[in-house]
Design an enzyme around this catalytic site. Structure first.
Site, PDB file in Angstrom:
ATOM      1  N   GLU A 107      69.681   5.556  20.854  1.00 40.02           N
ATOM      2  CA  GLU A 107      70.848   6.308  20.364  1.00 40.02           C
ATOM      3  C   GLU A 107      70.765   7.782  20.718  1.00 40.02           C
ATOM      4  O   GLU A 107      69.712   8.415  20.551  1.00 40.02           O
ATOM      5  CB  GLU A 107      70.917   6.136  18.836  1.00 40.02           C
ATOM      6  CG  GLU A 107      72.295   5.871  18.322  1.00 40.02           C
ATOM      7  CD  GLU A 107      72.921   4.605  18.921  1.00 40.02           C
ATOM      8  OE1 GLU A 107      73.682   4.737  19.906  1.00 40.02           O
ATOM      9  OE2 GLU A 107      72.670   3.517  18.405  1.00 40.02           O
ATOM     10  N   ARG A 142      81.313  -2.514  21.872  1.00 44.88           N
ATOM     11  CA  ARG A 142      79.889  -2.807  22.091  1.00 44.88           C
ATOM     12  C   ARG A 142      79.088  -2.482  20.836  1.00 44.88           C
ATOM     13  O   ARG A 142      79.518  -1.762  19.952  1.00 44.88           O
ATOM     14  CB  ARG A 142      79.317  -2.000  23.256  1.00 44.88           C
ATOM     15  CG  ARG A 142      79.389  -0.483  23.103  1.00 44.88           C
ATOM     16  CD  ARG A 142      78.094   0.175  22.666  1.00 44.88           C
ATOM     17  NE  ARG A 142      78.282   1.591  22.364  1.00 44.88           N
ATOM     18  CZ  ARG A 142      78.544   2.038  21.163  1.00 44.88           C
ATOM     19  NH1 ARG A 142      78.693   1.235  20.134  1.00 44.88           N
ATOM     20  NH2 ARG A 142      78.703   3.342  20.945  1.00 44.88           N
ATOM     21  N   ASP A 197      71.683   8.739  26.061  1.00 40.16           N
ATOM     22  CA  ASP A 197      72.307   8.507  27.378  1.00 40.16           C
ATOM     23  C   ASP A 197      72.725   9.828  28.006  1.00 40.16           C
ATOM     24  O   ASP A 197      72.528  10.052  29.203  1.00 40.16           O
ATOM     25  CB  ASP A 197      73.491   7.507  27.293  1.00 40.16           C
ATOM     26  CG  ASP A 197      74.588   7.909  26.325  1.00 40.16           C
ATOM     27  OD1 ASP A 197      74.387   8.845  25.514  1.00 40.16           O
ATOM     28  OD2 ASP A 197      75.675   7.289  26.380  1.00 40.16           O
ATOM     29  N   GLY A 232      81.647   3.197  15.258  1.00 40.56           N
ATOM     30  CA  GLY A 232      80.428   3.146  16.073  1.00 40.56           C
ATOM     31  C   GLY A 232      80.369   1.940  16.994  1.00 40.56           C
ATOM     32  O   GLY A 232      79.323   1.631  17.555  1.00 40.56           O
ATOM     33  N   SER A 253      82.603   1.615  19.517  1.00 37.16           N
ATOM     34  CA  SER A 253      83.157   2.057  20.779  1.00 37.16           C
ATOM     35  C   SER A 253      84.619   1.650  21.013  1.00 37.16           C
ATOM     36  O   SER A 253      84.997   1.263  22.114  1.00 37.16           O
ATOM     37  CB  SER A 253      82.260   1.522  21.898  1.00 37.16           C
ATOM     38  OG  SER A 253      82.580   2.131  23.083  1.00 37.16           O
ATOM     39  N   ASP A 257      78.828   3.574  26.771  1.00 40.56           N
ATOM     40  CA  ASP A 257      79.905   2.712  26.271  1.00 40.56           C
ATOM     41  C   ASP A 257      80.745   2.153  27.416  1.00 40.56           C
ATOM     42  O   ASP A 257      81.084   0.965  27.445  1.00 40.56           O
ATOM     43  CB  ASP A 257      80.812   3.504  25.315  1.00 40.56           C
ATOM     44  CG  ASP A 257      80.012   4.180  24.220  1.00 40.56           C
ATOM     45  OD1 ASP A 257      78.842   3.812  24.029  1.00 40.56           O
ATOM     46  OD2 ASP A 257      80.559   5.091  23.560  1.00 40.56           O
ATOM     47  N   ASN A 317      85.059   9.920  13.191  1.00 41.52           N
ATOM     48  CA  ASN A 317      85.634  10.086  14.527  1.00 41.52           C
ATOM     49  C   ASN A 317      84.907  11.236  15.199  1.00 41.52           C
ATOM     50  O   ASN A 317      85.023  12.379  14.789  1.00 41.52           O
ATOM     51  CB  ASN A 317      87.134  10.387  14.412  1.00 41.52           C
ATOM     52  CG  ASN A 317      87.758  10.573  15.774  1.00 41.52           C
ATOM     53  OD1 ASN A 317      87.161  11.204  16.660  1.00 41.52           O
ATOM     54  ND2 ASN A 317      88.933  10.020  15.967  1.00 41.52           N
TER      55      ASN A 317
HETATM   56  C1  GLA Z   1      78.827   7.657  21.539  1.00 40.73           C
HETATM   57  C2  GLA Z   1      78.881   8.115  22.983  1.00 40.73           C
HETATM   58  C3  GLA Z   1      77.754   7.446  23.773  1.00 40.73           C
HETATM   59  C4  GLA Z   1      76.404   7.661  23.095  1.00 40.73           C
HETATM   60  C5  GLA Z   1      76.484   7.276  21.615  1.00 40.73           C
HETATM   61  C6  GLA Z   1      75.220   7.615  20.867  1.00 40.73           C
HETATM   62  O1  GLA Z   1      79.127   6.300  21.447  1.00 40.73           O
HETATM   63  O2  GLA Z   1      80.107   7.801  23.565  1.00 40.73           O
HETATM   64  O3  GLA Z   1      77.755   7.937  25.092  1.00 40.73           O
HETATM   65  O4  GLA Z   1      75.978   8.971  23.274  1.00 40.73           O
HETATM   66  O5  GLA Z   1      77.563   7.900  20.959  1.00 40.73           O
HETATM   67  O6  GLA Z   1      74.151   6.893  21.353  1.00 40.73           O
END
Ligand code: GLA
Length: 460
Positions: A53, A47, A56, A147, A149, A194, A237
């Site tokens: 950012e 994603r 969540d 970044g 996911s 994510d 990471n």
């Molecule tokens: C990672 C985490 C998400 C979120 C982002 C930052 O991807 O898995 O849950 O916190 O960082 O927005």
């Protein structure tokens, strides 16, 4: 979406024409490795988060979309309760264990540990005594530590595999929730963005994702704009450093200190979003409270203990293994980022839905503000992300920001669609052509993306 919607199970001939060859190739590799044919495939996308950012896990909503890059697992169940994990990428080593009994390493999070998280999450949720054994060949196109996911796509794909192989019916919403929780077995205290977008995404749509209860609503992106992903060429990471969990702790402490100052039962309030609900306060009010409660400079452990009226031992007991060593907590700046970013998500969604003239500039401004807040208040950017986002703005983007956890990985830029070729050329020359390492494999680092579909099972 109805709360019990299931992940679609499609026939093999429903695999998109452009993808067919990949699945044929995977089938051949699977047979060469395991000596039998795969029985089904699971696919889970990566994603890109457009805005919202690091909020969540504080209970605030976010606005991501799925991308085309994904994790695909070719799977054949076995009756020997053996788990065999192989990756098409030869640098990712194979792993075998009993499916009933394995440990997940937090120290060195190798790719298969994320697979183990997903398998364990579903087995525990469904109280499976005897899960079937599985031979799995994994193929991924989501760049790792970027970044986008890749780790959650692995967890979700594995969770879906465990579900389908054991003939279980678990709704998309439940899968998202289980996978968000079980990814924490790896030691990172992430939120649910994510995994939610991985299961709830729909082609052509970005989603506004809200938590408690989890729900996803369509966001119509403005016509004639494109989102371009730009890799900063710096890997990060999040499970191998303490940055991420440190931010989670700083937010929690900021929340609890404000809760205490307002005479709430502070031990029970752990997330800034819950604090706002308890105080029945607007976001502006919360931003004011942050300014009135905290000094701008960092707090020491001793200061935090004093404010919460707890011993250092008690404070330590509330920290995770990898944050025990942290001596300084930047409470003002972290909380300020969270509330302002939460407000930007709501504004972004509103502007998209109203689709008025000039909305491109307003959305771009919000993205730029989000990046500045991540850089200055949350300190989750890095020089390369600052450089690439600046190159994007100079190349004519409406806005650009880091996406995902940060400290490396990718940025996302919003660009006029008719301008995409010029934009890509310009960012190429401003950022990538400076360095041969940046420039290699450029098409996988700098590319336009459209909202993709969520996770799916294909019969083989
Ligand atoms: C990672 C985490 C998400 C979120 C982002 C930052 O991807 O898995 O849950 O916190 O960082 O927005």
């Amino acid at each position: 979406m109805s709360t019990n919607t299931l992940v679609p199970v499609l026939e093999r001939n429903q695999i998109h024409a452009s993808m067919k060859e990949r699945y044929v190739d995977l089938t051949k590799k699977f047979e060469a490795h395991f000596g039998c044919k795969p029985v089904f495939f699971c696919r889970a996308p990566g994603r890109v988060n457009l805005i919202g950012e690091h909020i969540d896990y504080c209970g605030y909503s976010v606005l991501p979309m799925a991308i085309q890059q994904d994790i695909v697992m070719a799977v054949c169940p076995n009756q020997s309760q053996q788990l065999n994990l192989v990756n098409t990428n030869p640098t990712f080593k194979s792993f075998s264990t009993s499916i009933r009994n394995f440990t997940i390493s937090k120290e060195k999070p190798e790719w298969f540990n994320y697979v183990l998280c997903g398998l364990k999450g579903i087995a525990e949720f469904s109280k499976l005594d005897k899960p079937v054994g599985l031979s799995i060949l994994t193929d991924g196109t989501v760049p790792k530590s970027a970044g986008l996911s890749s780790s959650s796509a692995l967890v979700c794909c594995a969770g879906l595999t465990m579900m389908y192989a054991n003939d279980l019916n678990i709704s998309k919403l439940e899968l998202a929730d289980i996978c968000a929780k079980c990814e924490q077995y790896i030691g990172t205290e992430g939120g649910g963005m994510d995994q939610s977008i991985c299961f709830l995404a729909e082609a052509g749509k970005a989603k506004h994702i809200e938590f408690n209860p989890l729900r996803a609503t369509d966001v119509t992106l403005p016509s004639a704009v494109s989102f371009i992903i730009c890799n900063s060429c710096t890997e990060m990471n999040k499970a191998s450093t303490s940055h991420f969990n440190q931010r989670v702790v700083e937010d929690r402490l900021a929340c609890q200190i404000m809760a205490k100052s307002k005479n709430l039962d502070w031990k029970k309030v752990r997330r800034l979003g819950d604090l706002q609900v308890s105080l029945e306060c607007s976001i502006e009010g919360m931003l004011e409270l942050v300014d009135n409660t905290f000094k701008r400079t960092p707090y020491s452990k001793v200061e935090v203990c004093k404010l919460l009226d707890v011993s250092e031992q008690e404070l330590n007991a509330s920290l995770s293994d990898n944050t025990l060593h942290v001596q300084e907590f930047k409470l003002h700046d972290r909380a300020k980022h969270v509330f302002s970013e939460a407000s930007r998500v709501i504004q972004f969604k509103k502007i998209c839905n109203e689709a008025q003239d000039g909305c491109h500039k307003l959305l771009g401004d919000l993205m730029n503000q989000s990046h500045a807040s991540c850089r200055d208040l949350y300190e989750c950017s890095c020089p390369e992300l600052d450089e690439v986002t600046e190159a994007c703005r100079q190349a004519g983007a409406f806005g650009a920001r880091l996406t995902g956890a940060g400290w490396g990985g990718c940025a996302v830029a919003m660009v006029q669609t008719s301008d995409v070729p010029n934009f890509i050329q310009s960012v190429h020359s401003k950022f990538y052509s400076k360095d041969a390492k940046r420039e290699s494999n450029i098409d996988a680092k700098l590319f336009a993306t459209v909202p993709g579909r969520g996770a799916v099972v294909y019969k083989a």
